[in-house]
Design an enzyme around this catalytic site. Sequence first.
Site, short mmCIF file in Angstrom:
data_model
loop_
_atom_site.label_atom_id
_atom_site.label_comp_id
_atom_site.label_asym_id
_atom_site.label_seq_id
_atom_site.Cartn_x
_atom_site.Cartn_y
_atom_site.Cartn_z
N CYS A 12 0.85 -1.19 0.00
CA CYS A 12 0.00 0.00 0.00
C CYS A 12 0.89 1.24 0.00
O CYS A 12 2.11 1.14 0.16
CB CYS A 12 -0.95 0.02 1.20
SG CYS A 12 -0.13 0.07 2.79
N CYS A 52 3.35 1.83 2.80
CA CYS A 52 4.60 1.07 2.76
C CYS A 52 5.70 1.94 2.15
O CYS A 52 6.83 1.99 2.63
CB CYS A 52 4.44 -0.21 1.94
SG CYS A 52 3.31 -1.43 2.62
N ASP A 72 -3.25 17.89 -26.00
CA ASP A 72 -2.40 17.80 -27.18
C ASP A 72 -3.28 18.08 -28.41
O ASP A 72 -4.50 17.89 -28.35
CB ASP A 72 -1.79 16.40 -27.27
CG ASP A 72 -1.06 16.16 -28.58
OD1 ASP A 72 -0.18 16.98 -28.91
OD2 ASP A 72 -1.38 15.19 -29.27
N ASP A 86 -1.97 11.49 -27.15
CA ASP A 86 -2.00 10.16 -27.78
C ASP A 86 -0.66 9.71 -28.33
O ASP A 86 -0.50 8.57 -28.70
CB ASP A 86 -3.02 10.15 -28.92
CG ASP A 86 -2.51 10.90 -30.15
OD1 ASP A 86 -1.87 11.95 -29.96
OD2 ASP A 86 -2.75 10.43 -31.28
N ASP A 109 3.96 12.68 -26.26
CA ASP A 109 3.15 13.10 -25.10
C ASP A 109 3.48 12.29 -23.85
O ASP A 109 3.07 12.66 -22.75
CB ASP A 109 1.65 12.92 -25.40
CG ASP A 109 1.20 13.74 -26.61
OD1 ASP A 109 1.67 14.88 -26.73
OD2 ASP A 109 0.41 13.23 -27.40
#
Length: 752
Positions: A35, A38, A447, A644, A648
């Site tokens: 988690c 941690c 973008d 995309d 990017d």
Amino acid sequence: MSKKNEENGRKQTDAFGVKIRSPQTFIVGVSGMHCASCANTIEKKLKKQKGILSARVNYATEKAFVEHDDSISEEQICKTIDKVGYKSFPEKSLEKSDSSIDHSDHMKETAKEELQKLKKKLAVGIIISAVVFIGSFPEWFPFAPKILNEQSLLLVLATIVQFWVGYDFYRGAGIALRNKTADMNTLIAIGTSAAYFYSAGIVLLGMEGMLYFDTASLIIALILLGRYFEVIAKGRASDAIKKLMGLQPKTASIVRNGKEMKINIDDVQAGDIVIVKPGEKIPVDGIVTEGESSIDESMITGESMPVAKKKGDTVIGATINKFGSFKFKATKVGKDTTLSQIIKLVEEAQGSRAPIQRLADKVSAYFVPAVILIALISFAAWYPTNGFIFAFTTFVAVLIIACPCALGLATPTAIMVGTGVGARNGILIKGGEALETAHKTDVIVLDKTGTLTKGKPEVTDIVSHEIGEDKLLSIVAAVEKHSEHPLAAAIIETAKQRKLSISKATKFLAHSGKGVSAVVNSQKILVGNRAFMKENKIKLTDNDEAERMEKEGKTVVFAAKNKKLLGMLAIADALKESSPEAVKELKSMGKRVIMLTGDNERTARAIASQANIDEIIANVLPGDKASHVKRLQKEGHKVAMVGDGINDAPALAQADIGIAIGSGTDVALETGGIVLVKNDIMDVARSIKLSKYTIKKIKQNLFWAFAYNIALIPLAAGVYGFALDPIFAAAAMALSSISVVSNALLMKRYKM
């Protein structure tokens, strides 16, 4: 510590001869984290060590990024992590990195083994828990074999689940205890242990009472199921780096001592003359010394149109040479290439600290010790006057009524249902952290190419002189049929859509960077840009119309015959139909919308105007995209990046939440925290709304998880003078869990 680092440490001294300790960055893989707390525990321990300047531990990627001076070695850093209770796997030092990222095979193999072990435990846990549940309620399952009702068998089966299947919860709780903290492991271990040991005591002591083996076993199995899905999601994070590395060619053709030879890309040196043929990837960065060509730089710049290159122009490694052969002088090799810098940016951004900490983990640090203290106080208070049985009953009742089972289910159940709702509607949310972060964003960075636009050139305007639009398009298509340029593909596609007949062209010639020519129906046809027309002394009529289209960010292609202009075609990467409405929706939600693109400012402003976007940042290189996101974050904004392309990826990783368009590259999809499968930018707004709704449900769940427990703890502690039967305590606990799960399941009715 490396020999190089030791030499640097000896060489660097101040004016008084005192050695200056140079900072170095060390990346180390960490296994065994369950988690976010941690990661916090490891981070705090590292920061306490002398010589460590900063430490970031990323739970999702299972990596620690440690900046240190030469007073502490990398081996000592690893030992510090191991002493906390986790396993370290050194990966690399940034100072020693070459053209590729050296991920530890040992780390990958260990992660694979851990996933297989988790899968095996999950299967055993689900099967045994189902058997224990059936055996615990014979009145509900009269058809079940009588042997399943035997208490001794239930004890044996529950013991397997409790201590073998649920071992990691105990291990995690032990680590937390050693480091003087508490986390979800502590909650799960205490809650299930209370139910298990109370039931085991009844069986072993031959007492009368309700057994809660089914409760303990089912809780462990369900939470393990959630953890399994989480581990799978985390494992995909590193794929982005591997896909980026895969873009780079393995070899390069160079000229040395007057001879052409093919060598490994790692052996290319700055100053080498590199030869690139049509269709090949450019191996490293450099400057063209001989020849001309058009280069597809879309994977780096995001620009959909190939870029003409001639002597003196810069070329970028991993981009694709479309047509001509040329030679260039290598200027940046190894870790200095543009691609290597992108890889580094993605890795560092993925390793940065997550902005959201899990609420349940924060609360548990105080809640668990408080509950244990109340249980002990109640036992100590009642033992002298009411005896052991009464005191022990109150002790067990407090633990059971405050059992954090509901708290353990509150967040994961809401996240599981929320992500399921998203998936049904084409929105893939990669884990709870992305879901928790999305709704808090106040700046949406979009973008252009492939995100706001279709990412594919198409003919938008046809201006014909005398011969008609279809005739002009047919003639131009006949010439362009022999060309491999993306603009040619757009023209031919438009002709096909109009079902035009395309004549056969002969004597085709490509004029690099200018246009093409061919003979169609015995007439020489020229198709190209302004420079090509001027070179062939073609007078451009309707120049105002051409300039208008160019101001709109379109590429204008002229066609001529016999020194006379036939007409012109405008080609552009058109805006998606949903883009303006999506921007309007985001603005109505109070979001600040910015378009970020590698295109020139004129093209960018034209698209932004059509999409109703007021802010643009144009002429942006890949590394700058991430830095612009970082700048916005430094100004105090929560940033969502929508993109995309490979270019990017660093910005998607740097942003508080990366949203990848489904039609984009695999790298963008792996780096983004949210993936829009339908390629509909309207889903950006929908995903933010889903995030907000899910967080509301999580908060409701946490309230109900605590409400039952806090309200009934005084009753269980015997404050009213009688001992609450643990059966009723368990009923309250079960009711708390049922309310949490039911509230989460109501999310399935949510309409996107």
